[in-house]
Scaffold this active site. Sequence first.
Site, PDB file in Angstrom:
ATOM      1  CB  SER A 225       6.076   6.729  -8.920  1.00 11.92           C
ATOM      2  OG  SER A 225       6.397   7.373 -10.142  1.00 11.92           O
TER       3      SER A 225
ATOM      4  CE1 TYR B  30       2.815  10.737  -7.423  1.00 14.52           C
ATOM      5  CE2 TYR B  30       4.727  10.408  -8.843  1.00 14.52           C
ATOM      6  CZ  TYR B  30       3.499   9.979  -8.362  1.00 14.52           C
ATOM      7  OH  TYR B  30       2.964   8.796  -8.809  1.00 14.52           O
TER       8      TYR B  30
HETATM    9  P1  NDP Z   1      -6.261   7.083 -10.024  1.00 12.94           P
HETATM   10  O1  NDP Z   1      -6.380   8.506  -9.652  1.00 12.94           O
HETATM   11  O2  NDP Z   1      -6.646   6.650 -11.407  1.00 12.94           O
HETATM   12  O3  NDP Z   1      -7.047   6.167  -8.976  1.00 12.94           O
HETATM   13  C1  NDP Z   1      -6.869   6.419  -7.623  1.00 12.94           C
HETATM   14  C2  NDP Z   1      -7.819   5.569  -6.803  1.00 12.94           C
HETATM   15  O4  NDP Z   1      -7.579   5.843  -5.432  1.00 12.94           O
HETATM   16  C3  NDP Z   1      -9.275   5.876  -7.054  1.00 12.94           C
HETATM   17  O5  NDP Z   1     -10.034   4.724  -6.761  1.00 12.94           O
HETATM   18  C4  NDP Z   1      -9.543   6.984  -6.035  1.00 12.94           C
HETATM   19  O6  NDP Z   1     -10.934   7.081  -5.714  1.00 12.94           O
HETATM   20  C5  NDP Z   1      -8.710   6.502  -4.859  1.00 12.94           C
HETATM   21  N1  NDP Z   1      -8.218   7.589  -4.013  1.00 12.94           N
HETATM   22  C6  NDP Z   1      -7.515   8.686  -4.396  1.00 12.94           C
HETATM   23  N2  NDP Z   1      -7.243   9.456  -3.342  1.00 12.94           N
HETATM   24  C7  NDP Z   1      -7.785   8.841  -2.253  1.00 12.94           C
HETATM   25  C8  NDP Z   1      -7.843   9.143  -0.877  1.00 12.94           C
HETATM   26  N3  NDP Z   1      -7.303  10.269  -0.382  1.00 12.94           N
HETATM   27  N4  NDP Z   1      -8.477   8.278  -0.051  1.00 12.94           N
HETATM   28  C9  NDP Z   1      -9.042   7.147  -0.534  1.00 12.94           C
HETATM   29  N5  NDP Z   1      -9.019   6.812  -1.830  1.00 12.94           N
HETATM   30  C10 NDP Z   1      -8.401   7.651  -2.686  1.00 12.94           C
HETATM   31  O7  NDP Z   1      -4.718   6.756  -9.728  1.00 12.94           O
HETATM   32  P2  NDP Z   1      -3.716   5.631 -10.288  1.00 12.94           P
HETATM   33  O8  NDP Z   1      -4.370   4.321 -10.326  1.00 12.94           O
HETATM   34  O9  NDP Z   1      -3.046   6.157 -11.495  1.00 12.94           O
HETATM   35  O10 NDP Z   1      -2.610   5.671  -9.133  1.00 12.94           O
HETATM   36  C11 NDP Z   1      -2.543   4.730  -8.089  1.00 12.94           C
HETATM   37  C12 NDP Z   1      -1.140   4.794  -7.501  1.00 12.94           C
HETATM   38  O11 NDP Z   1      -0.194   4.525  -8.534  1.00 12.94           O
HETATM   39  C13 NDP Z   1      -0.757   6.165  -6.919  1.00 12.94           C
HETATM   40  O12 NDP Z   1      -0.013   5.986  -5.747  1.00 12.94           O
HETATM   41  C14 NDP Z   1       0.126   6.769  -8.009  1.00 12.94           C
HETATM   42  O13 NDP Z   1       1.054   7.685  -7.486  1.00 12.94           O
HETATM   43  C15 NDP Z   1       0.813   5.523  -8.535  1.00 12.94           C
HETATM   44  N6  NDP Z   1       1.368   5.680  -9.873  1.00 12.94           N
HETATM   45  C16 NDP Z   1       0.575   5.903 -10.962  1.00 12.94           C
HETATM   46  C17 NDP Z   1       1.143   6.049 -12.223  1.00 12.94           C
HETATM   47  C18 NDP Z   1       0.333   6.308 -13.442  1.00 12.94           C
HETATM   48  O14 NDP Z   1       0.933   6.615 -14.497  1.00 12.94           O
HETATM   49  N7  NDP Z   1      -0.974   6.180 -13.404  1.00 12.94           N
HETATM   50  C19 NDP Z   1       2.595   5.980 -12.419  1.00 12.94           C
HETATM   51  C20 NDP Z   1       3.336   5.737 -11.208  1.00 12.94           C
HETATM   52  C21 NDP Z   1       2.735   5.588  -9.997  1.00 12.94           C
HETATM   53  P3  NDP Z   1     -11.549   8.503  -5.155  1.00 12.94           P
HETATM   54  O15 NDP Z   1     -11.013   9.579  -6.041  1.00 12.94           O
HETATM   55  O16 NDP Z   1     -13.026   8.323  -5.217  1.00 12.94           O
HETATM   56  O17 NDP Z   1     -11.061   8.630  -3.742  1.00 12.94           O
END
Ligand code: NDP
Length: 256
Positions: free
Chosen positions: A145, A158
């Site tokens: 990020s 974070y």
């Molecule tokens: P979302 O919360 O929209 O999606 C996360 C995905 O990961 C879902 O499929 C969720 O499914 C899965 N997930 C979450 N926790 C776990 C876990 N413990 N084990 C297995 N699967 C998991 O997140 P984003 O797409 O926004 O974020 C993805 C990455 O991008 C993260 O690392 C975030 O920090 C990073 N990021 C995002 C930004 C943003 O603005 N969106 C900006 C900068 C970085 P389920 O909940 O069913 O497990």
Amino acid sequence: KSRWSLAGMTALVTGGTRGIGRAVVEELAELGAAVYTCSRNEEELKQRLEEWKVRGFDVGGCVCDASSVAHREELFRRVSSCFGGKLNILINNVGTNIRKGTAEYTAEEYSKIMTTNLESSYHACQLAYPLLKASGSGSLVFISSVAGLVHVGSGSIYGASKGAINQLTKNLACEWAKDNIRTNCVAPWYIRTSLVEHLLENKTFLDHVVSRTPLRRPGESEEVSSLVAYLCMPAASYITGQIISVDGGFTVNSFD
Ligand code: NDP
């Protein structure tokens, strides 16, 4: 092999049912990779696997909480048997956040964020190493990020977890280069996903984000997944150890 294709390659994307992870699964599959993914919600995972099958994508998956050691070990047993002990691509995407002031965090919250964001990715790299090595040509990509590069008010734990991932990118790029494993990192600014939609729904907050972003909008998951896919291609074969922001110009803007 085409320089702009992932045909014949195998990939593991953690957290692939929503947001950035989902876009990455679809981008890699579209470019010809066989993909494996995981998430915690079984219903949603089943639904996605069904959709991907209909679209003709080669995607498998299982339920796995990436923050659990036992779950991670089971995930890699499955990946290894699915792909014959080899893996070309690991995308460490799972991440979470709790936003508050540093003085307000509990020890449990510290542990939850660090375990989910840093420890899970670190351990996944350890588990993936023999498989990446065995493939003869490996690519690791972390979804970090901009919060790991500059202060963005998203909470210091974070930021610390993402900053550690940024440095880990450089360490592994150097340590595992001898095994022909490249390691890169993608650092997004606000991307419209379920992780941040509650924040972007707030007009004052969205206006603030937009006002600091030269391209004047948050990003979309597909604008991150395209870079992730590129980094895994033969076309990127001399790129390793890099942290690349996908941020509409946010991190180079200090005037608005
Ligand atoms: P979302 O919360 O929209 O999606 C996360 C995905 O990961 C879902 O499929 C969720 O499914 C899965 N997930 C979450 N926790 C776990 C876990 N413990 N084990 C297995 N699967 C998991 O997140 P984003 O797409 O926004 O974020 C993805 C990455 O991008 C993260 O690392 C975030 O920090 C990073 N990021 C995002 C930004 C943003 O603005 N969106 C900006 C900068 C970085 P389920 O909940 O069913 O497990």
